[in-house]
Design an enzyme around this catalytic site. Sequence first.
Site, short mmCIF file in Angstrom:
data_model
loop_
_atom_site.label_atom_id
_atom_site.label_comp_id
_atom_site.label_asym_id
_atom_site.label_seq_id
_atom_site.Cartn_x
_atom_site.Cartn_y
_atom_site.Cartn_z
CB SER A 14 -0.87 -0.28 1.13
OG SER A 14 -1.68 0.87 1.23
CG ASP A 16 -7.69 -2.18 -3.73
OD1 ASP A 16 -7.42 -1.58 -3.62
OD2 ASP A 16 -6.36 -3.03 -3.07
CG HIS A 22 -5.94 -1.82 -0.51
ND1 HIS A 22 -4.87 -1.06 -1.88
CD2 HIS A 22 -5.18 -0.85 0.74
CE1 HIS A 22 -4.10 -1.06 -1.44
NE2 HIS A 22 -3.44 -0.66 0.05
#
Length: 318
Positions: free
Chosen positions: A179, A263, A293
């Site tokens: 991320s 996502d 995610h």
Amino acid sequence: MKTKLLILSLFLVSISSCYIPKQKPDNFDEFWQSSIKELGKEVNSSIIKDSIIGEKRITLRSIESYENTTIYAWVAEPLNSGKYPVFIRFSGFGRGNKSKNSIPDKWFLNQKNQISIKVDIRGQGLSTKQIKFKGYLTNGLENKDKYIYKGAFLDAVKAVDFAKTIPNRDGNIVVTGGSQGGALAVAASALNSNVTMCIANFPFLTDIFNYDKTKWPMKIWIHETKIKERKLEELHETLSYFDALNFADKIDVPVFLRTQEIDTITPKEGAIKLFKTIRSNNKNLYIAPCSGHGCSSKSVLANKMEQVFINENLIKNQ
């Protein structure tokens, strides 16, 4: 309430139909070259905590970074003599350990036959004493030179500079993260030539202009733009300096990239664009057939593929 929603909806429609944003600013490279000069190459670091756990010496280090901000890193070095590859792991958005007495991500720090460095950039972990996490996404958004991610990306560069000072490193410096950590790994690989491999998992801030305007994080940026009475052009101009896509053509080291089928934070379409734009010919992309995610982190196949990729691309005989 309905009136406020109607106003916001009209705002979104009006700003989204005015123009097509330019993906990469003309002075993108100059901006980051100048920023690296501001950062400087000097590494100032101190040991805050030192302990022996199992077969590793684990230290907590403070590292001076951009604009006199202190970032922190947990460093785990094998006790046995020898040279080892360095793995730097960057944290995801909002993550980080705020206690000096609790060692984070032990699974990573305890990895054998490597030097593991777990980094918390500005506004994470212990560095929240200087920069609070609250309002992180919009901190300095009105100006690319003041936006929080300028300092954050430079923190990633400084972490690599720090890794180079470790005496028993073997020459390999592998950056990794998921991320936001994935975005930091991408930026570090593009901006610091000492990186030898990049493992970027579902990197945040990828293909920003195609983010869903009704979902986090784009709706936060748009809301801030509205209340500050700024133009969408100004928002896009700022964000363009921090989009992972714009760093990709500077990355010529081996890259393993993973994301997931569905996502909203790292859409697979953006990940595919990033993969195709990466300069290196030695790269691998895996899209896990899952929704949410970071769900690819649980993929056994992706984890095996990543490890094989790492083993095949570590520089030998350093």
